[in-house]
Design an enzyme around this catalytic site. Structure first.
Site, short mmCIF file in Angstrom:
data_model
loop_
_atom_site.label_atom_id
_atom_site.label_comp_id
_atom_site.label_asym_id
_atom_site.label_seq_id
_atom_site.Cartn_x
_atom_site.Cartn_y
_atom_site.Cartn_z
N ARG A 43 30.13 4.90 22.85
CA ARG A 43 30.50 6.21 23.15
C ARG A 43 31.92 6.58 23.35
O ARG A 43 32.68 7.57 22.99
CB ARG A 43 29.51 6.93 23.94
CG ARG A 43 28.07 6.78 23.31
CD ARG A 43 27.41 7.79 24.11
NE ARG A 43 26.53 7.06 25.36
CZ ARG A 43 25.36 6.60 25.21
NH1 ARG A 43 24.74 6.77 24.04
NH2 ARG A 43 24.79 6.01 26.46
N PHE A 70 21.45 9.75 13.29
CA PHE A 70 20.59 9.27 14.16
C PHE A 70 20.92 9.46 15.59
O PHE A 70 21.10 8.62 16.60
CB PHE A 70 20.19 7.49 14.16
CG PHE A 70 19.99 7.11 12.65
CD1 PHE A 70 18.73 7.09 12.05
CD2 PHE A 70 20.89 6.82 11.73
CE1 PHE A 70 18.39 6.85 10.92
CE2 PHE A 70 20.73 6.34 10.46
CZ PHE A 70 19.73 6.49 10.09
N ASN A 111 15.72 13.55 7.62
CA ASN A 111 15.79 12.14 7.12
C ASN A 111 17.36 11.75 6.82
O ASN A 111 17.84 12.30 5.84
CB ASN A 111 14.75 11.72 6.10
CG ASN A 111 14.76 10.22 5.98
OD1 ASN A 111 15.65 9.54 5.89
ND2 ASN A 111 13.73 9.84 5.67
N ASP A 126 23.78 4.93 13.83
CA ASP A 126 23.08 4.23 14.97
C ASP A 126 21.61 4.52 14.64
O ASP A 126 20.86 4.93 15.56
CB ASP A 126 23.67 4.81 16.29
CG ASP A 126 22.85 3.86 17.37
OD1 ASP A 126 22.35 2.86 17.07
OD2 ASP A 126 22.82 4.27 18.51
N CYS A 166 20.66 -2.66 15.47
CA CYS A 166 20.22 -3.52 16.93
C CYS A 166 18.87 -4.14 16.70
O CYS A 166 18.39 -4.49 17.44
CB CYS A 166 19.71 -2.16 17.84
SG CYS A 166 18.39 -1.14 17.10
C1 LIG Z 1 19.02 3.92 17.95
S1 LIG Z 1 18.28 5.64 18.29
C2 LIG Z 1 19.85 6.39 18.16
C3 LIG Z 1 20.61 6.63 19.80
C4 LIG Z 1 21.73 7.39 19.78
N1 LIG Z 1 22.68 7.00 18.69
C5 LIG Z 1 22.15 7.52 21.22
O1 LIG Z 1 23.34 7.11 21.39
O2 LIG Z 1 21.60 8.14 22.03
C6 LIG Z 1 17.63 5.74 16.53
C7 LIG Z 1 17.35 7.44 16.37
O3 LIG Z 1 16.87 7.62 15.14
C8 LIG Z 1 15.87 8.54 14.87
N2 LIG Z 1 15.42 8.29 13.52
C9 LIG Z 1 14.57 7.32 13.07
N3 LIG Z 1 14.56 7.20 11.76
C10 LIG Z 1 15.23 8.43 11.20
C11 LIG Z 1 15.26 8.96 9.85
N4 LIG Z 1 15.06 8.19 8.85
N5 LIG Z 1 16.24 9.95 9.73
C12 LIG Z 1 16.67 10.44 11.01
N6 LIG Z 1 16.75 10.09 12.22
C13 LIG Z 1 15.89 9.03 12.43
C14 LIG Z 1 14.97 8.46 15.85
O4 LIG Z 1 14.42 9.74 16.39
C15 LIG Z 1 16.16 8.01 17.25
O5 LIG Z 1 16.54 9.19 17.94
#
Ligand SMILES: C[S@@+](CC[C@H](N)C(=O)[O-])C[C@H]1O[C@@H](n2cnc3c(N)ncnc32)[C@H](O)[C@@H]1O
Length: 381
Positions: free
Chosen positions: A197, A213, A264, A285, A325
């Site tokens: 970050r 994400f 999405n 991410d 990840c």
């Molecule tokens: C690894 S976390 C991201 C963490 C964030 N970058 C942070 O630093 O706090 C993944 C995120 O992707 C979201 N997510 C999962 N599938 C998704 C999709 N198809 N489209 C949008 N968001 C999605 C989840 O709700 C989650 O918040």
């Protein structure tokens, strides 16, 4: 075993003597009967034993858990983590010699996950060791990760000690965030992205940023603080976006050019291409796409599509911060997926930096599986 790797798979075991209870520490002997150390027995998991000690002197001492937790904390203190943030990982499972145990500190509160039969076996000792070492105001359990199923364990969440509020305010590198310890993802916050970050913040001045994400907006808030011209935060979870709005406020960014989008990401990237929209910085991410060997191919396709679609909507010379990840997608494989996305998108791509998990998520050289987060900072031309 001689390499001090902590896992013993079921196929490597000739016989189990007696009837150890789930999680109970047992001696492991070589085929010649030499003592190799002690590990916790997991009767339901393919990883049948997770080693706690090595060698013939490996008898488990009464305060092993307390000593390991104290050592883990000392290691974090030596990294000056506490000067950067009051939220960090104190215990990272096998990487701290405490298999299956995650302990995250969020200000005055502690969240822990007991992910294996062994961690469950030591539950009470762990709770006492946390109280003694970290003196928290409250401890909350978030043992709701899916890996518990492989260990034959039910999900379990709730208070272990003291009162824990619905939201905990943390400070990270001069910024503030609300963390939903009880309902948020994992233990509430993606502490492993802290250092990445900072890099994003340093490159954001005047830039139009697409934070895919976004979860509760941490990358987006760093970008805005770094002078971004506009940030679009995309996540599928309305709860995460709600907290993102609260996080903007917490950082005095109420009127900032930040836009939440509940969408999405896969669909949105295609729509943005069709609308000919462009960005200077894109962050990808995504959640873990690969949870087991059987879905590696699906995961590869997911990463490939994401990176391809993001590269198409970056301005020439734009920056892509792309992550995976999924532990089973190794660094070289991830690079080759991203490379193949670049070929398909017809882009020249420069690797400016390889990225990884933050320092408090270190891993021993004997346990390469401890490196799970990999990322690339790319200039896409
Ligand atoms: C690894 S976390 C991201 C963490 C964030 N970058 C942070 O630093 O706090 C993944 C995120 O992707 C979201 N997510 C999962 N599938 C998704 C999709 N198809 N489209 C949008 N968001 C999605 C989840 O709700 C989650 O918040």
């Amino acid at each position: 075993m001689l390499k001090r790797h902590p896992w013993i798979f079921s196929g490597a075991i000739d016989r189990i003597e007696g009837r150890p209870a789930p999680g109970e520490p047992i001696w492991v002997l070589s085929s010649r009967g030499e003592p190799l150390g002690m590990g916790c027995y997991s009767p339901s998991s393919q990883i049948r034993i997770r080693m706690l000690t090595f060698g013939e002197d490996g008898e488990i001492e009464p305060d092993l858990i307390l000593y390991r937790l104290q050592k883990a904390l000392r290691t974090r203190i030596s990294m000056n983590i506490q000067e950067k943030s009051n939220a960090y990982r104190v215990v990272n499972s096998e990487c701290d010699g405490l298999p299956g145990l995650i302990i995250d500190q969020y200000g005055d509160y502690v969240v822990c996950q007991f992910l294996t039969a062994g961690a469950e076996f030591f539950r009470q000792e762990i709770i006492e060791a946390i109280k003694k070492t970290l003196s928290p105001r409250g401890i909350w359990e978030r043992s709701d990760a899916r890996v518990r199923e492989k260990e034959g364990l039910e999900k379990r969440c709730g208070p272990l000690y003291g009162d824990v509020p619905e939201r905990v305010k943390i400070q990270e590198q001069g910024l503030y965030f609300w963390v939903d310890i009880k309902q948020g993802h994992k233990t509430g916050f993606y502490l492993d992205q802290r250092e990445n970050r900072s890099i994003v913040r340093a490159f954001s001045r005047g830039k139009k940023v697409l934070n895919c994400f976004s979860y509760t907006g941490a990358f987006g808030i760093y970008s805005l603080k770094g002078g971004a011209r506009e940030v679009i935060n995309v996540d599928i979870s309305p709860k995460a976006l709600e907290l993102l709005q609260a996080n903007l406020k917490l950082n005095g960014l109420e009127g900032a050019p930040s836009y939440p989008l509940k969408k999405n990401v896969f669909h949105l990237l295609r729509e943005l291409y069709a609308r000919e929209e462009n960005f200077d910085i894109i962050i990808l991410d995504p959640p873990k796409f690969v949870s087991g060997k059987k879905n590696i191919q699906g995961g590869i396709r997911g990463y490939k599509e994401l990176n391809y679609s993001a590269m198409r909507i970056l301005r020439p010379g734009g920056l892509l911060f792309t992550f995976s990840c999924s532990g089973l997608i190794e660094e070289e494989l991830f690079k080759s997926i991203v490379y193949s996305s670049a070929l398909d998108a017809g882009k020249e791509v420069l690797v400016l930096k390889s990225l990884s998990q933050a320092m408090d998520h270190f891993y021993p050289m004997t346990f390469p599986e401890g490196k799970y987060l990999k990322g690339l900072m790319l200039r896409v031309i």
